[in-house]
Design a protein around this motif. Structure first.
Motif, PDB file in Angstrom:
ATOM      1  N   LYS A  27      21.968   4.475  -5.426  1.00  0.00           N
ATOM      2  CA  LYS A  27      22.480   3.314  -6.156  1.00  0.00           C
ATOM      3  C   LYS A  27      23.156   2.404  -5.151  1.00  0.00           C
ATOM      4  O   LYS A  27      24.264   2.680  -4.684  1.00  0.00           O
ATOM      5  CB  LYS A  27      23.454   3.721  -7.256  1.00  0.00           C
ATOM      6  CG  LYS A  27      23.865   2.534  -8.117  1.00  0.00           C
ATOM      7  CD  LYS A  27      24.724   2.939  -9.282  1.00  0.00           C
ATOM      8  CE  LYS A  27      25.018   1.731 -10.144  1.00  0.00           C
ATOM      9  NZ  LYS A  27      25.990   2.067 -11.201  1.00  0.00           N
ATOM     10  N   ASN A  28      22.471   1.330  -4.794  1.00  0.00           N
ATOM     11  CA  ASN A  28      22.986   0.337  -3.867  1.00  0.00           C
ATOM     12  C   ASN A  28      24.064  -0.485  -4.582  1.00  0.00           C
ATOM     13  O   ASN A  28      23.904  -0.842  -5.745  1.00  0.00           O
ATOM     14  CB  ASN A  28      21.837  -0.557  -3.384  1.00  0.00           C
ATOM     15  CG  ASN A  28      22.268  -1.585  -2.389  1.00  0.00           C
ATOM     16  OD1 ASN A  28      22.891  -2.582  -2.744  1.00  0.00           O
ATOM     17  ND2 ASN A  28      21.931  -1.347  -1.130  1.00  0.00           N
ATOM     18  N   LYS A  29      25.129  -0.800  -3.870  1.00  0.00           N
ATOM     19  CA  LYS A  29      26.242  -1.557  -4.458  1.00  0.00           C
ATOM     20  C   LYS A  29      25.825  -2.914  -4.995  1.00  0.00           C
ATOM     21  O   LYS A  29      26.444  -3.442  -5.905  1.00  0.00           O
ATOM     22  CB  LYS A  29      27.347  -1.756  -3.417  1.00  0.00           C
ATOM     23  CG  LYS A  29      28.071  -0.504  -3.046  1.00  0.00           C
ATOM     24  CD  LYS A  29      29.133  -0.783  -1.997  1.00  0.00           C
ATOM     25  CE  LYS A  29      29.841   0.490  -1.613  1.00  0.00           C
ATOM     26  NZ  LYS A  29      30.853   0.269  -0.572  1.00  0.00           N
ATOM     27  N   TYR A  30      24.775  -3.489  -4.423  1.00  0.00           N
ATOM     28  CA  TYR A  30      24.370  -4.847  -4.782  1.00  0.00           C
ATOM     29  C   TYR A  30      23.106  -4.905  -5.627  1.00  0.00           C
ATOM     30  O   TYR A  30      22.961  -5.792  -6.452  1.00  0.00           O
ATOM     31  CB  TYR A  30      24.177  -5.678  -3.507  1.00  0.00           C
ATOM     32  CG  TYR A  30      25.350  -5.561  -2.571  1.00  0.00           C
ATOM     33  CD1 TYR A  30      26.558  -6.200  -2.855  1.00  0.00           C
ATOM     34  CD2 TYR A  30      25.279  -4.780  -1.436  1.00  0.00           C
ATOM     35  CE1 TYR A  30      27.657  -6.070  -2.014  1.00  0.00           C
ATOM     36  CE2 TYR A  30      26.367  -4.647  -0.583  1.00  0.00           C
ATOM     37  CZ  TYR A  30      27.553  -5.288  -0.875  1.00  0.00           C
ATOM     38  OH  TYR A  30      28.633  -5.163  -0.053  1.00  0.00           O
ATOM     39  N   ARG A  31      22.174  -3.979  -5.406  1.00  0.00           N
ATOM     40  CA  ARG A  31      20.865  -4.040  -6.075  1.00  0.00           C
ATOM     41  C   ARG A  31      20.673  -2.990  -7.158  1.00  0.00           C
ATOM     42  O   ARG A  31      19.677  -2.994  -7.849  1.00  0.00           O
ATOM     43  CB  ARG A  31      19.745  -3.927  -5.044  1.00  0.00           C
ATOM     44  CG  ARG A  31      19.687  -5.070  -4.056  1.00  0.00           C
ATOM     45  CD  ARG A  31      18.540  -4.926  -3.077  1.00  0.00           C
ATOM     46  NE  ARG A  31      18.614  -3.703  -2.302  1.00  0.00           N
ATOM     47  CZ  ARG A  31      19.255  -3.566  -1.144  1.00  0.00           C
ATOM     48  NH1 ARG A  31      19.885  -4.601  -0.617  1.00  0.00           N
ATOM     49  NH2 ARG A  31      19.267  -2.416  -0.496  1.00  0.00           N
TER      50      ARG A  31
ATOM     51  N   GLU B  56      26.888   1.804   1.856  1.00  0.00           N
ATOM     52  CA  GLU B  56      26.152   0.858   1.011  1.00  0.00           C
ATOM     53  C   GLU B  56      25.873   1.413  -0.388  1.00  0.00           C
ATOM     54  O   GLU B  56      25.383   0.699  -1.235  1.00  0.00           O
ATOM     55  CB  GLU B  56      24.805   0.518   1.658  1.00  0.00           C
ATOM     56  CG  GLU B  56      24.902  -0.194   2.978  1.00  0.00           C
ATOM     57  CD  GLU B  56      23.535  -0.433   3.603  1.00  0.00           C
ATOM     58  OE1 GLU B  56      22.517  -0.320   2.890  1.00  0.00           O
ATOM     59  OE2 GLU B  56      23.485  -0.725   4.805  1.00  0.00           O
ATOM     60  N   SER B  57      26.136   2.710  -0.616  1.00  0.00           N
ATOM     61  CA  SER B  57      25.713   3.316  -1.873  1.00  0.00           C
ATOM     62  C   SER B  57      26.878   3.770  -2.743  1.00  0.00           C
ATOM     63  O   SER B  57      27.956   4.081  -2.254  1.00  0.00           O
ATOM     64  CB  SER B  57      24.765   4.486  -1.600  1.00  0.00           C
ATOM     65  OG  SER B  57      25.406   5.471  -0.834  1.00  0.00           O
ATOM     66  N   GLU B  58      26.602   3.803  -4.031  1.00  0.00           N
ATOM     67  CA  GLU B  58      27.579   4.243  -5.029  1.00  0.00           C
ATOM     68  C   GLU B  58      27.118   5.487  -5.758  1.00  0.00           C
ATOM     69  O   GLU B  58      27.873   6.075  -6.513  1.00  0.00           O
ATOM     70  CB  GLU B  58      27.799   3.135  -6.065  1.00  0.00           C
ATOM     71  CG  GLU B  58      28.410   1.884  -5.515  1.00  0.00           C
ATOM     72  CD  GLU B  58      28.605   0.824  -6.594  1.00  0.00           C
ATOM     73  OE1 GLU B  58      27.799   0.775  -7.545  1.00  0.00           O
ATOM     74  OE2 GLU B  58      29.556   0.047  -6.470  1.00  0.00           O
TER      75      GLU B  58
ATOM     76  N   GLN C 171      15.435  -3.569 -10.702  1.00  0.00           N
ATOM     77  CA  GLN C 171      14.600  -4.523  -9.966  1.00  0.00           C
ATOM     78  C   GLN C 171      13.125  -4.287 -10.279  1.00  0.00           C
ATOM     79  O   GLN C 171      12.598  -3.187 -10.092  1.00  0.00           O
ATOM     80  CB  GLN C 171      14.803  -4.379  -8.460  1.00  0.00           C
ATOM     81  CG  GLN C 171      16.080  -4.952  -7.955  1.00  0.00           C
ATOM     82  CD  GLN C 171      16.084  -4.928  -6.437  1.00  0.00           C
ATOM     83  OE1 GLN C 171      15.885  -3.895  -5.830  1.00  0.00           O
ATOM     84  NE2 GLN C 171      16.284  -6.086  -5.847  1.00  0.00           N
TER      85      GLN C 171
END
Length: 136
Positions: free
Chosen positions: A25-29, A95-97, A113
């Protein structure tokens, strides 16, 4: 003459012994398969392997090419591989959550996405590999 500048990226659909796929799980995507840019003087396969390990902590073996995805407008090209885990422990990076293995059905519900979702769907149709998708 101006030398062209292209962006080259690679990622992997990593399936475990239960055929679950590895997502981060990307913080932005949001949720996606692991991948990123290929470094200078790095092979495409090595770039995918490195990105998976950096983003997930899992070392993988590339098995096959799922597809090549070109975006002419962005002057970019993405290579998607099928891989299996060899070793390592799931771990977050900056970068990940979130991170984990999920069924295809769960993954398709989690991924927001469209592009990523389509590529995960491509990974389920091995008889059609490799895909070549060119987006103008």
């Amino acid at each position: 003459m101006k030398i062209p500048k292209h962006r080259l990226s690679a990622g992997a659909i990593v399936r475990d012994e239960y055929q679950h796929i590895l997502l981060i799980k990307n913080k932005y995507r949001g949720w996606e398969y692991p991948g990123g840019f290929v470094n200078n003087r790095e092979s495409i396969q090595d770039g995918a392997i490195r990105e998976v390990e950096e983003e997930t902590g899992i070392q993988v073996k590339i098995i096959d090419l799922i597809g090549v995805y070109q975006n002419k407008q962005a002057s970019s090209c993405h290579f998607l591989f099928f891989a299996t885990p060899l070793s390592g422990q799931l771990k977050f990076n900056d970068e990940s959550e979130g991170i984990g293995y999920f069924t295809i059905e769960e993954a398709l519900q989690m991924i927001s996405q469209t592009t990523c979702k389509e590529r995960v769907l491509h990974s389920t149709h091995e008889n059609n590999w490799p895909y070549l998708y060119i987006n103008s």
